[in-house]
Scaffold this motif. Sequence first.
Motif, PDB file in Angstrom:
ATOM      1  N   LEU A 355       0.871  -1.183   0.203  1.00  0.00           N
ATOM      2  CA  LEU A 355       0.031   0.027   0.062  1.00  0.00           C
ATOM      3  C   LEU A 355       0.834   1.337  -0.029  1.00  0.00           C
ATOM      4  O   LEU A 355       0.403   2.236  -0.353  1.00  0.00           O
ATOM      5  N   ILE A 356       2.021   1.264   0.502  1.00  0.00           N
ATOM      6  CA  ILE A 356       2.889   2.366   0.590  1.00  0.00           C
ATOM      7  C   ILE A 356       4.205   2.467  -0.162  1.00  0.00           C
ATOM      8  O   ILE A 356       4.513   3.308  -1.179  1.00  0.00           O
ATOM      9  N   GLU A 357       4.922   1.301   0.012  1.00  0.00           N
ATOM     10  CA  GLU A 357       6.165   1.220  -0.651  1.00  0.00           C
ATOM     11  C   GLU A 357       6.352   0.978  -2.059  1.00  0.00           C
ATOM     12  O   GLU A 357       6.980   1.847  -3.063  1.00  0.00           O
ATOM     13  N   VAL A 358       5.415   0.284  -2.611  1.00  0.00           N
ATOM     14  CA  VAL A 358       5.567  -0.064  -4.018  1.00  0.00           C
ATOM     15  C   VAL A 358       4.683   1.066  -4.711  1.00  0.00           C
ATOM     16  O   VAL A 358       5.454   1.348  -5.966  1.00  0.00           O
ATOM     17  N   PRO A 359       3.473   1.774  -4.340  1.00  0.00           N
ATOM     18  CA  PRO A 359       3.327   2.793  -5.223  1.00  0.00           C
ATOM     19  C   PRO A 359       4.191   4.040  -5.122  1.00  0.00           C
ATOM     20  O   PRO A 359       4.299   4.764  -6.246  1.00  0.00           O
ATOM     21  N   VAL A 360       4.813   4.350  -3.941  1.00  0.00           N
ATOM     22  CA  VAL A 360       5.815   5.340  -3.999  1.00  0.00           C
ATOM     23  C   VAL A 360       7.024   5.193  -4.872  1.00  0.00           C
ATOM     24  O   VAL A 360       7.536   6.074  -5.686  1.00  0.00           O
ATOM     25  N   ARG A 361       7.495   3.968  -4.733  1.00  0.00           N
ATOM     26  CA  ARG A 361       8.742   3.619  -5.352  1.00  0.00           C
ATOM     27  C   ARG A 361       8.340   3.499  -7.027  1.00  0.00           C
ATOM     28  O   ARG A 361       9.149   3.992  -7.873  1.00  0.00           O
ATOM     29  N   GLY A 362       7.179   3.003  -7.162  1.00  0.00           N
ATOM     30  CA  GLY A 362       6.669   2.750  -8.530  1.00  0.00           C
ATOM     31  C   GLY A 362       6.681   4.353  -9.286  1.00  0.00           C
ATOM     32  O   GLY A 362       6.960   4.550 -10.509  1.00  0.00           O
ATOM     33  N   ALA A 363       5.927   5.127  -8.483  1.00  0.00           N
ATOM     34  CA  ALA A 363       5.902   6.614  -9.236  1.00  0.00           C
ATOM     35  C   ALA A 363       7.229   7.072  -9.325  1.00  0.00           C
ATOM     36  O   ALA A 363       7.153   7.810 -10.311  1.00  0.00           O
ATOM     37  N   ALA A 364       8.134   6.801  -8.524  1.00  0.00           N
ATOM     38  CA  ALA A 364       9.534   7.446  -8.814  1.00  0.00           C
ATOM     39  C   ALA A 364      10.255   7.129  -9.962  1.00  0.00           C
ATOM     40  O   ALA A 364      10.989   7.711 -10.668  1.00  0.00           O
ATOM     41  N   ARG A 365       9.920   5.576 -10.138  1.00  0.00           N
ATOM     42  CA  ARG A 365      10.615   5.080 -11.300  1.00  0.00           C
ATOM     43  C   ARG A 365      10.015   5.494 -12.488  1.00  0.00           C
ATOM     44  O   ARG A 365      10.761   5.453 -13.748  1.00  0.00           O
ATOM     45  N   GLN A 366       8.866   5.698 -12.516  1.00  0.00           N
ATOM     46  CA  GLN A 366       8.079   6.343 -13.768  1.00  0.00           C
ATOM     47  C   GLN A 366       8.378   7.814 -14.077  1.00  0.00           C
ATOM     48  O   GLN A 366       8.127   8.135 -15.398  1.00  0.00           O
ATOM     49  N   ALA A 367       8.698   8.458 -13.160  1.00  0.00           N
ATOM     50  CA  ALA A 367       8.845   9.820 -13.366  1.00  0.00           C
ATOM     51  C   ALA A 367       9.994  10.272 -13.993  1.00  0.00           C
ATOM     52  O   ALA A 367      11.112   9.703 -13.915  1.00  0.00           O
ATOM     53  N   LYS A 368       9.993  11.216 -15.265  1.00  0.00           N
ATOM     54  CA  LYS A 368      10.821  11.505 -16.104  1.00  0.00           C
ATOM     55  C   LYS A 368      11.065  12.925 -16.131  1.00  0.00           C
ATOM     56  O   LYS A 368      12.282  13.358 -16.219  1.00  0.00           O
ATOM     57  N   THR A 369      10.092  13.735 -16.000  1.00  0.00           N
ATOM     58  CA  THR A 369      10.141  15.119 -16.134  1.00  0.00           C
ATOM     59  C   THR A 369       9.943  15.930 -14.735  1.00  0.00           C
ATOM     60  O   THR A 369       9.271  15.082 -14.010  1.00  0.00           O
ATOM     61  N   PRO A 370      10.113  17.118 -14.595  1.00  0.00           N
ATOM     62  CA  PRO A 370       9.655  17.692 -13.402  1.00  0.00           C
ATOM     63  C   PRO A 370       8.259  17.521 -12.882  1.00  0.00           C
ATOM     64  O   PRO A 370       7.934  17.513 -11.741  1.00  0.00           O
ATOM     65  N   ARG A 371       7.150  17.689 -13.766  1.00  0.00           N
ATOM     66  CA  ARG A 371       6.037  17.711 -13.620  1.00  0.00           C
ATOM     67  C   ARG A 371       5.595  16.173 -12.936  1.00  0.00           C
ATOM     68  O   ARG A 371       5.034  16.204 -12.250  1.00  0.00           O
ATOM     69  N   GLU A 372       6.214  15.125 -13.775  1.00  0.00           N
ATOM     70  CA  GLU A 372       5.984  13.887 -13.058  1.00  0.00           C
ATOM     71  C   GLU A 372       6.382  13.654 -11.735  1.00  0.00           C
ATOM     72  O   GLU A 372       5.825  12.598 -11.334  1.00  0.00           O
ATOM     73  N   TRP A 373       7.697  14.226 -11.412  1.00  0.00           N
ATOM     74  CA  TRP A 373       8.000  14.005 -10.122  1.00  0.00           C
ATOM     75  C   TRP A 373       7.201  14.863  -9.034  1.00  0.00           C
ATOM     76  O   TRP A 373       7.300  14.172  -7.996  1.00  0.00           O
ATOM     77  N   ARG A 374       6.156  15.138  -9.402  1.00  0.00           N
ATOM     78  CA  ARG A 374       5.258  15.883  -8.087  1.00  0.00           C
ATOM     79  C   ARG A 374       4.722  14.997  -7.334  1.00  0.00           C
ATOM     80  O   ARG A 374       4.366  14.870  -6.307  1.00  0.00           O
ATOM     81  N   ARG A 375       4.203  13.805  -8.201  1.00  0.00           N
ATOM     82  CA  ARG A 375       3.411  12.645  -7.317  1.00  0.00           C
ATOM     83  C   ARG A 375       4.119  11.900  -6.594  1.00  0.00           C
ATOM     84  O   ARG A 375       3.843  11.800  -5.353  1.00  0.00           O
ATOM     85  N   PRO A 376       5.443  11.260  -6.948  1.00  0.00           N
ATOM     86  CA  PRO A 376       6.304  10.630  -5.952  1.00  0.00           C
ATOM     87  C   PRO A 376       6.505  11.528  -4.920  1.00  0.00           C
ATOM     88  O   PRO A 376       6.503  10.891  -3.607  1.00  0.00           O
ATOM     89  N   ILE A 377       6.812  12.748  -5.071  1.00  0.00           N
ATOM     90  CA  ILE A 377       7.175  13.506  -3.926  1.00  0.00           C
ATOM     91  C   ILE A 377       6.161  14.095  -3.026  1.00  0.00           C
ATOM     92  O   ILE A 377       6.399  13.923  -1.706  1.00  0.00           O
ATOM     93  N   ALA A 378       5.052  14.197  -3.423  1.00  0.00           N
ATOM     94  CA  ALA A 378       3.910  14.311  -2.744  1.00  0.00           C
ATOM     95  C   ALA A 378       3.450  13.372  -1.931  1.00  0.00           C
ATOM     96  O   ALA A 378       3.206  13.272  -0.755  1.00  0.00           O
ATOM     97  N   ARG A 379       3.636  11.867  -2.594  1.00  0.00           N
ATOM     98  CA  ARG A 379       3.318  10.781  -1.663  1.00  0.00           C
ATOM     99  C   ARG A 379       4.225  10.523  -0.471  1.00  0.00           C
ATOM    100  O   ARG A 379       4.012  10.217   0.506  1.00  0.00           O
TER     101      ARG A 379
END
Length: 414
Positions: A355-379
């Motif tokens: 519920l926590i580790e996989v979603p956060v790390r998954g969002a970080a792996r998929q982030a490429k642009t500054p805009r995409e990094w907002r989601r993992p940083i927020a989580r």
Amino acid sequence: MSFEVLSKRRVLRERESAFERRDDVQGLRTVAALLVAAYHIWTHRISGAVDVFFVVSAFVMTQSLLREIQRSGTVSLARFYRNLLFRMAPLAWAVIAGTMLAALLLLPITQWSTIGEQATSAALFQINYFLGFESIAYLGEAANSSLFQHFWAMSVQVQFYLVFPLFGWLLAAVIRATRIPRTPLLLCAFSVILAASLTYATASIIENQAFAYFDTGARAWEFAAGALVAIALPHVRLPRSARLVLAATGLVVLVSFGAFLDATTLFPGPAALVPVVAAVAILVGGASGATHGASKLLASRPLVAAAEYSFGFYLWHWPVLVMHRQLTEQELLGPVDGLGVIAISAALAYLTHRLIEVPVRGAARQAKTPREWRRPIARLAVVALVPFWRSEVQGRTWTGCSLPRPSIIPAQRY
């Protein structure tokens, strides 16, 4: 095609396979986590399994850095630290947050201030020195009352991770500038670290063993041992029989070490060589795709599958155990209660991973642009909110509501 060419190709394939993901190493992580929990629950002895964690983590990290150096000639510090943050922080902060909330519900208000202080120290990955400067003996009475005492190992690991890539980057720069062969230079550098740190650890346990136990400098030699194995292993060729003996011997020694020797006051000095050498033997014995004996056992499907949750299990088992001890006033648990602690810890490890580790790390792996990094940083920020929301229990709030100041028993400091 000549026999010499075939032989060279086989050697190259073996060296490449030494850097591949190994199932026996994953299984070793599971065994180490179970050993730590079992010894904490049913004994007052050190299992040596945490030292195995250090060796294995350095082994895996060194392999990763060696691949990067081979590919690009250097180490990307920004990428390494970013990956480190999203690999270590989500799970750690989730466990800290869950532990604090459980303490709020189950433990006396007189403990809240101390719990908040220790939670902040653990969340900043420096609780090892918090405990060390308090001269708290590992598995002593004060340590056994701390919900976050076990975070010392994660703090040591993170502190080493902060320094290690800088060292790798420096060595890569030296290699590029001087053309010194990579393997001899790396072996020499980490041998010096191992010798210096082990000497320091040996002297420190004589002067102040309680502090030395938590000191990263006195633990660096264990990481250096794992790094040396990763560097040397692609160049080591052993017969199958020797690998079988090494892996089997290492596993037997690791599992039985704590039962035969009470090394609580001897670590991290020369006594720690026993589990460290056992881990090295398992790593060397399982090289080149070994599929027999102890390596096959460690690579079994249940142990490999459980490895995904092993670190979360390690982080959860201690607060569950401490709360059980405080609520039931049992110091050593029976078989049923102990298995209950293990089951609850395993369930919590599974839930926080999914519920926590996989979603956060998954969002970080998929982030490429500054805009995409907002989601993992927020989580990640949401997960970090509770651990850094400290309570002083003096007119302040932990949960947003005013709390009375305790007037009978002052908060203890562990």
